[in-house]
Design an enzyme around this catalytic site. Structure first.
Site, PDB file in Angstrom:
ATOM      1  N   HIS A  39       0.836  -1.204   0.000  1.00  0.00           N
ATOM      2  CA  HIS A  39       0.000   0.000   0.000  1.00  0.00           C
ATOM      3  C   HIS A  39       0.876   1.261   0.000  1.00  0.00           C
ATOM      4  CE1 HIS A  39      -2.835  -2.857   2.222  1.00  0.00           C
ATOM      5  NE2 HIS A  39      -3.552  -2.503   1.180  1.00  0.00           N
ATOM      6  N   GLU A 150      -0.834  -3.867  -9.138  1.00  0.00           N
ATOM      7  CA  GLU A 150      -0.919  -5.000 -10.070  1.00  0.00           C
ATOM      8  C   GLU A 150      -1.189  -6.298  -9.320  1.00  0.00           C
ATOM      9  OE1 GLU A 150       2.705  -5.009 -12.297  1.00  0.00           O
ATOM     10  OE2 GLU A 150       2.014  -3.450 -13.682  1.00  0.00           O
TER      11      GLU A 150
HETATM   12  P1  AMP Z   1      -6.554  -3.730  -0.464  1.00  0.00           P
HETATM   13  O1  AMP Z   1      -6.398  -2.936   0.795  1.00  0.00           O
HETATM   14  O2  AMP Z   1      -6.105  -5.140  -0.340  1.00  0.00           O
HETATM   15  O3  AMP Z   1      -7.931  -3.572  -1.047  1.00  0.00           O
HETATM   16  O4  AMP Z   1      -5.557  -3.096  -1.511  1.00  0.00           O
HETATM   17  C1  AMP Z   1      -5.561  -1.716  -1.783  1.00  0.00           C
HETATM   18  C2  AMP Z   1      -4.661  -1.447  -2.947  1.00  0.00           C
HETATM   19  O5  AMP Z   1      -3.337  -1.877  -2.642  1.00  0.00           O
HETATM   20  C3  AMP Z   1      -5.081  -2.206  -4.212  1.00  0.00           C
HETATM   21  O6  AMP Z   1      -4.892  -1.368  -5.332  1.00  0.00           O
HETATM   22  C4  AMP Z   1      -4.129  -3.364  -4.221  1.00  0.00           C
HETATM   23  O7  AMP Z   1      -3.891  -3.883  -5.515  1.00  0.00           O
HETATM   24  C5  AMP Z   1      -2.882  -2.709  -3.665  1.00  0.00           C
HETATM   25  N1  AMP Z   1      -1.964  -3.722  -3.147  1.00  0.00           N
HETATM   26  C6  AMP Z   1      -2.262  -4.723  -2.277  1.00  0.00           C
HETATM   27  N2  AMP Z   1      -1.171  -5.501  -2.067  1.00  0.00           N
HETATM   28  C7  AMP Z   1      -0.178  -4.987  -2.835  1.00  0.00           C
HETATM   29  C8  AMP Z   1       1.185  -5.353  -3.076  1.00  0.00           C
HETATM   30  N3  AMP Z   1       1.735  -6.400  -2.486  1.00  0.00           N
HETATM   31  N4  AMP Z   1       1.917  -4.600  -3.923  1.00  0.00           N
HETATM   32  C9  AMP Z   1       1.358  -3.528  -4.541  1.00  0.00           C
HETATM   33  N5  AMP Z   1       0.085  -3.131  -4.365  1.00  0.00           N
HETATM   34  C10 AMP Z   1      -0.680  -3.846  -3.522  1.00  0.00           C
END
Ligand code: AMP
Length: 281
Positions: A39, A150
Protein backbone atom coordinates in the site's frame (compact mmCIF):
# COMPACT_ATOMS: atom_id res chain seq x y z
CA UNK A 1 2.17 13.44 13.83
CA UNK A 2 -0.53 11.17 12.40
CA UNK A 3 -2.11 11.88 9.03
CA UNK A 4 -5.42 13.80 9.40
CA UNK A 5 -8.41 11.43 9.41
CA UNK A 6 -11.61 12.58 7.69
CA UNK A 7 -14.85 10.63 8.22
CA UNK A 8 -17.52 12.78 6.58
CA UNK A 9 -17.93 13.59 2.90
CA UNK A 10 -18.72 17.27 3.51
CA UNK A 11 -15.39 17.64 5.32
CA UNK A 12 -13.52 15.87 2.51
CA UNK A 13 -15.25 17.97 -0.15
CA UNK A 14 -14.31 21.21 1.60
CA UNK A 15 -10.64 20.19 1.51
CA UNK A 16 -10.71 18.96 -2.08
CA UNK A 17 -12.59 22.04 -3.31
CA UNK A 18 -9.90 24.28 -1.80
CA UNK A 19 -7.15 22.24 -3.50
CA UNK A 20 -8.95 22.34 -6.83
CA UNK A 21 -9.48 26.09 -6.59
CA UNK A 22 -5.72 26.42 -6.08
CA UNK A 23 -5.20 24.43 -9.30
CA UNK A 24 -3.70 21.41 -7.53
CA UNK A 25 -3.95 17.83 -8.76
CA UNK A 26 -5.41 15.17 -6.50
CA UNK A 27 -4.35 11.54 -6.27
CA UNK A 28 -6.32 8.85 -4.46
CA UNK A 29 -5.13 5.50 -3.10
CA UNK A 30 -8.15 3.34 -2.27
CA UNK A 31 -7.48 0.64 0.35
CA UNK A 32 -9.24 -1.56 2.87
CA UNK A 33 -6.62 -0.79 5.53
CA UNK A 34 -4.28 -3.18 7.37
CA UNK A 35 -1.64 -1.24 5.49
CA UNK A 36 1.65 -2.85 4.45
CA UNK A 37 4.57 -1.82 2.24
CA UNK A 38 2.55 -2.66 -0.90
CA UNK A 39 0.00 0.00 0.00
CA UNK A 40 2.76 2.44 0.95
CA UNK A 41 4.38 2.01 -2.47
CA UNK A 42 1.11 3.23 -4.03
CA UNK A 43 1.10 6.22 -1.69
CA UNK A 44 4.67 7.07 -2.71
CA UNK A 45 3.73 6.84 -6.39
CA UNK A 46 0.75 9.13 -5.74
CA UNK A 47 2.93 11.62 -3.87
CA UNK A 48 5.36 11.67 -6.80
CA UNK A 49 2.58 12.20 -9.35
CA UNK A 50 0.12 14.57 -7.64
CA UNK A 51 0.06 17.76 -5.57
CA UNK A 52 -2.35 16.30 -3.01
CA UNK A 53 -2.87 12.71 -1.91
CA UNK A 54 -5.89 11.11 -0.25
CA UNK A 55 -5.66 7.58 1.12
CA UNK A 56 -9.05 5.96 1.64
CA UNK A 57 -9.61 3.16 4.13
CA UNK A 58 -12.97 1.43 3.82
CA UNK A 59 -13.65 -2.26 4.34
CA UNK A 60 -16.34 -2.48 1.69
CA UNK A 61 -19.04 -4.97 2.72
CA UNK A 62 -20.37 -5.21 -0.85
CA UNK A 63 -17.24 -6.92 -2.15
CA UNK A 64 -17.19 -9.74 0.40
CA UNK A 65 -18.81 -13.06 -0.36
CA UNK A 66 -19.41 -14.23 3.18
CA UNK A 67 -20.17 -12.52 6.50
CA UNK A 68 -17.33 -14.51 8.14
CA UNK A 69 -14.78 -13.22 5.64
CA UNK A 70 -15.96 -9.66 6.25
CA UNK A 71 -15.88 -10.12 10.03
CA UNK A 72 -12.38 -11.68 9.93
CA UNK A 73 -10.85 -9.03 7.66
CA UNK A 74 -8.04 -7.33 9.63
CA UNK A 75 -8.79 -3.83 10.89
CA UNK A 76 -5.80 -1.84 12.22
CA UNK A 77 -6.79 1.83 11.93
CA UNK A 78 -4.48 3.25 14.59
CA UNK A 79 -1.43 1.42 13.19
CA UNK A 80 -2.49 2.48 9.66
CA UNK A 81 -2.57 6.15 10.60
CA UNK A 82 0.86 5.75 12.19
CA UNK A 83 2.28 4.08 9.07
CA UNK A 84 0.97 6.88 6.87
CA UNK A 85 2.27 9.68 9.11
CA UNK A 86 5.81 9.94 7.65
CA UNK A 87 4.55 9.93 4.07
CA UNK A 88 2.95 13.37 4.12
CA UNK A 89 -0.52 12.29 3.04
CA UNK A 90 -2.98 15.20 2.88
CA UNK A 91 -6.05 13.29 4.08
CA UNK A 92 -6.92 9.79 5.22
CA UNK A 93 -10.56 9.32 4.31
CA UNK A 94 -12.10 6.68 6.57
CA UNK A 95 -15.75 7.18 5.68
CA UNK A 96 -18.47 6.25 8.11
CA UNK A 97 -20.47 3.52 6.33
CA UNK A 98 -23.43 5.88 5.68
CA UNK A 99 -21.13 8.18 3.73
CA UNK A 100 -20.69 5.44 1.14
CA UNK A 101 -24.00 3.60 1.41
CA UNK A 102 -26.67 6.00 2.74
CA UNK A 103 -30.13 4.67 3.58
CA UNK A 104 -31.89 3.51 0.44
CA UNK A 105 -28.70 3.13 -1.60
CA UNK A 106 -29.67 0.94 -4.55
CA UNK A 107 -27.19 1.56 -7.38
CA UNK A 108 -24.71 -1.04 -8.63
CA UNK A 109 -21.90 -0.45 -11.10
CA UNK A 110 -21.19 -3.57 -13.12
CA UNK A 111 -18.38 -4.08 -15.65
CA UNK A 112 -19.33 -6.86 -18.07
CA UNK A 113 -16.98 -9.43 -19.59
CA UNK A 114 -13.78 -8.80 -17.66
CA UNK A 115 -15.57 -9.82 -14.46
CA UNK A 116 -16.90 -13.18 -15.69
CA UNK A 117 -13.57 -14.97 -15.22
CA UNK A 118 -10.91 -15.60 -12.54
CA UNK A 119 -11.98 -14.03 -9.21
CA UNK A 120 -15.26 -12.98 -10.82
CA UNK A 121 -16.18 -16.61 -11.49
CA UNK A 122 -15.24 -17.71 -7.97
CA UNK A 123 -16.62 -14.74 -6.07
CA UNK A 124 -20.04 -13.80 -7.47
CA UNK A 125 -20.83 -10.10 -7.03
CA UNK A 126 -17.32 -9.28 -5.83
CA UNK A 127 -16.41 -7.01 -8.75
CA UNK A 128 -19.81 -5.29 -8.70
CA UNK A 129 -18.96 -4.39 -5.10
CA UNK A 130 -15.50 -3.18 -6.12
CA UNK A 131 -16.77 -1.21 -9.14
CA UNK A 132 -19.53 0.43 -7.10
CA UNK A 133 -17.29 1.54 -4.24
CA UNK A 134 -14.50 2.69 -6.55
CA UNK A 135 -16.96 4.79 -8.55
CA UNK A 136 -18.16 6.39 -5.30
CA UNK A 137 -14.60 7.02 -4.09
CA UNK A 138 -13.61 8.54 -7.44
CA UNK A 139 -16.55 10.93 -7.47
CA UNK A 140 -16.29 11.74 -3.75
CA UNK A 141 -12.57 12.56 -3.91
CA UNK A 142 -12.73 14.22 -7.38
CA UNK A 143 -9.32 12.63 -7.97
CA UNK A 144 -7.31 13.25 -11.13
CA UNK A 145 -5.35 10.02 -10.69
CA UNK A 146 -5.95 6.80 -8.79
CA UNK A 147 -3.25 4.31 -7.84
CA UNK A 148 -3.93 0.57 -7.82
CA UNK A 149 -1.65 -2.44 -7.38
CA UNK A 150 -0.92 -5.00 -10.07
CA UNK A 151 -1.22 -7.47 -7.18
CA UNK A 152 -4.97 -7.37 -7.91
CA UNK A 153 -4.47 -7.50 -11.66
CA UNK A 154 -8.06 -8.22 -12.64
CA UNK A 155 -9.28 -5.44 -10.36
CA UNK A 156 -6.83 -3.05 -12.04
CA UNK A 157 -8.29 -3.94 -15.47
CA UNK A 158 -11.87 -3.57 -14.19
CA UNK A 159 -11.22 -0.18 -12.61
CA UNK A 160 -9.37 1.10 -15.69
CA UNK A 161 -12.32 0.05 -17.86
CA UNK A 162 -14.99 1.61 -15.66
CA UNK A 163 -13.16 4.93 -15.41
CA UNK A 164 -12.99 5.06 -19.21
CA UNK A 165 -16.51 3.81 -19.84
CA UNK A 166 -18.12 6.27 -17.41
CA UNK A 167 -15.88 9.24 -18.35
CA UNK A 168 -14.97 9.62 -14.70
CA UNK A 169 -11.91 11.64 -15.71
CA UNK A 170 -9.66 9.63 -13.38
CA UNK A 171 -6.41 8.30 -14.79
CA UNK A 172 -5.87 4.83 -13.30
CA UNK A 173 -2.20 4.13 -12.61
CA UNK A 174 -1.04 0.52 -12.06
CA UNK A 175 1.89 -0.09 -9.68
CA UNK A 176 4.08 -3.21 -9.37
CA UNK A 177 3.47 -5.90 -6.75
CA UNK A 178 5.61 -5.55 -3.62
CA UNK A 179 6.77 -8.88 -2.17
CA UNK A 180 8.21 -10.21 1.03
CA UNK A 181 11.85 -11.36 0.81
CA UNK A 182 10.71 -14.94 0.25
CA UNK A 183 8.56 -13.91 -2.71
CA UNK A 184 5.14 -13.92 -1.05
CA UNK A 185 3.09 -11.02 -2.40
CA UNK A 186 2.29 -8.65 0.43
CA UNK A 187 -1.37 -8.76 1.36
CA UNK A 188 -3.50 -7.74 4.31
CA UNK A 189 -4.79 -11.33 4.30
CA UNK A 190 -1.29 -12.63 5.10
CA UNK A 191 -2.03 -11.52 8.68
CA UNK A 192 -4.60 -14.32 8.80
CA UNK A 193 -2.00 -17.04 8.06
CA UNK A 194 -0.79 -19.23 10.93
CA UNK A 195 3.01 -19.32 11.46
CA UNK A 196 3.09 -22.73 9.79
CA UNK A 197 1.02 -21.63 6.80
CA UNK A 198 3.16 -18.49 6.44
CA UNK A 199 6.22 -20.72 5.90
CA UNK A 200 4.54 -22.51 2.98
CA UNK A 201 2.71 -19.55 1.46
CA UNK A 202 5.63 -18.46 -0.84
CA UNK A 203 5.27 -21.78 -2.67
CA UNK A 204 2.45 -20.14 -4.63
CA UNK A 205 4.82 -17.61 -6.17
CA UNK A 206 7.54 -20.25 -6.68
CA UNK A 207 5.15 -22.63 -8.43
CA UNK A 208 4.01 -19.78 -10.67
CA UNK A 209 7.58 -18.74 -11.53
CA UNK A 210 8.41 -22.35 -12.40
CA UNK A 211 5.32 -22.65 -14.61
CA UNK A 212 6.08 -19.33 -16.32
CA UNK A 213 9.68 -20.38 -17.09
CA UNK A 214 8.39 -23.68 -18.48
CA UNK A 215 5.90 -21.89 -20.72
CA UNK A 216 8.56 -19.50 -22.01
CA UNK A 217 10.78 -22.49 -22.78
CA UNK A 218 7.99 -23.89 -24.94
CA UNK A 219 6.72 -26.49 -22.45
CA UNK A 220 3.24 -27.98 -22.59
CA UNK A 221 0.74 -25.79 -20.74
CA UNK A 222 -1.38 -28.57 -19.25
CA UNK A 223 1.62 -30.59 -18.07
CA UNK A 224 3.22 -27.53 -16.47
CA UNK A 225 -0.04 -26.63 -14.79
CA UNK A 226 -0.31 -30.14 -13.34
CA UNK A 227 3.25 -29.88 -11.96
CA UNK A 228 2.43 -26.53 -10.35
CA UNK A 229 -0.77 -27.86 -8.79
CA UNK A 230 1.07 -30.91 -7.41
CA UNK A 231 3.70 -28.61 -5.89
CA UNK A 232 0.96 -26.58 -4.19
CA UNK A 233 -0.73 -29.69 -2.85
CA UNK A 234 2.59 -30.89 -1.39
CA UNK A 235 2.95 -27.51 0.33
CA UNK A 236 -0.42 -27.94 2.01
CA UNK A 237 -2.62 -25.87 -0.29
CA UNK A 238 -6.11 -27.35 -0.19
CA UNK A 239 -7.51 -25.99 -3.42
CA UNK A 240 -6.68 -23.97 -6.51
CA UNK A 241 -9.51 -21.71 -7.68
CA UNK A 242 -7.57 -20.89 -10.84
CA UNK A 243 -4.07 -20.98 -12.26
CA UNK A 244 -4.51 -19.39 -15.66
CA UNK A 245 -2.37 -17.97 -18.42
CA UNK A 246 -4.26 -14.97 -19.77
CA UNK A 247 -3.78 -12.09 -22.20
CA UNK A 248 -2.76 -8.84 -20.49
CA UNK A 249 -5.48 -6.51 -21.73
CA UNK A 250 -8.67 -8.54 -22.13
CA UNK A 251 -7.80 -11.52 -19.89
CA UNK A 252 -8.53 -14.02 -22.68
CA UNK A 253 -7.40 -17.55 -21.85
CA UNK A 254 -4.13 -18.65 -23.52
CA UNK A 255 -2.04 -21.83 -23.62
CA UNK A 256 1.06 -20.56 -25.45
CA UNK A 257 2.87 -17.30 -24.91
CA UNK A 258 2.30 -15.67 -28.31
CA UNK A 259 1.47 -12.18 -26.95
CA UNK A 260 1.92 -10.27 -23.69
CA UNK A 261 0.57 -12.57 -20.99
CA UNK A 262 0.04 -12.89 -17.28
CA UNK A 263 -0.09 -15.98 -15.11
CA UNK A 264 -2.76 -15.50 -12.46
CA UNK A 265 -3.57 -17.72 -9.49
CA UNK A 266 -5.88 -18.00 -6.52
CA UNK A 267 -5.33 -20.82 -4.05
CA UNK A 268 -6.37 -21.79 -0.55
CA UNK A 269 -3.90 -22.34 2.28
CA UNK A 270 -5.14 -23.11 5.79
CA UNK A 271 -8.47 -21.43 5.13
CA UNK A 272 -6.93 -18.27 3.61
CA UNK A 273 -7.43 -17.47 -0.08
CA UNK A 274 -4.18 -16.13 -1.55
CA UNK A 275 -3.99 -14.50 -4.97
CA UNK A 276 -0.96 -13.62 -7.07
CA UNK A 277 0.01 -12.90 -10.67
CA UNK A 278 3.19 -12.45 -12.66
CA UNK A 279 4.08 -11.23 -16.12
CA UNK A 280 5.05 -13.98 -18.56
CA UNK A 281 7.51 -12.87 -21.20
P1 AMP B 1 -6.55 -3.73 -0.46
O1 AMP B 1 -6.40 -2.94 0.80
O2 AMP B 1 -6.10 -5.14 -0.34
O3 AMP B 1 -7.93 -3.57 -1.05
O4 AMP B 1 -5.56 -3.10 -1.51
C1 AMP B 1 -5.56 -1.72 -1.78
C2 AMP B 1 -4.66 -1.45 -2.95
O5 AMP B 1 -3.34 -1.88 -2.64
C3 AMP B 1 -5.08 -2.21 -4.21
O6 AMP B 1 -4.89 -1.37 -5.33
C4 AMP B 1 -4.13 -3.36 -4.22
O7 AMP B 1 -3.89 -3.88 -5.51
C5 AMP B 1 -2.88 -2.71 -3.67
N1 AMP B 1 -1.96 -3.72 -3.15
C6 AMP B 1 -2.26 -4.72 -2.28
N2 AMP B 1 -1.17 -5.50 -2.07
C7 AMP B 1 -0.18 -4.99 -2.84
C8 AMP B 1 1.19 -5.35 -3.08
N3 AMP B 1 1.73 -6.40 -2.49
N4 AMP B 1 1.92 -4.60 -3.92
C9 AMP B 1 1.36 -3.53 -4.54
N5 AMP B 1 0.09 -3.13 -4.36
C10 AMP B 1 -0.68 -3.85 -3.52
Amino acid sequence: MSAPIVRRLTELRAEVDAWKRAGQTVGVVPTMGALHDGHLSLVRAAKAGCDRVIVTIFVNPKQFNSPEDLANYPRTEVADARRLAPLGVDAVYVPDPDQIYPDGFCTTVSVAGLTDVLCGANRPGHFDGVATVVTKLFTQTRADRAYFGEKDYQQLQVVTRLSRDLDLGVEVVGCPTIREEDGLAMSSRNLLLSDRARVWAPELHRAMEEMASGLLAGGDHDALRAVAEARLTRAGFTGVDYLDLRACGDLALMTTVDRPARLLAAAWLAGVRLIDNIAVG
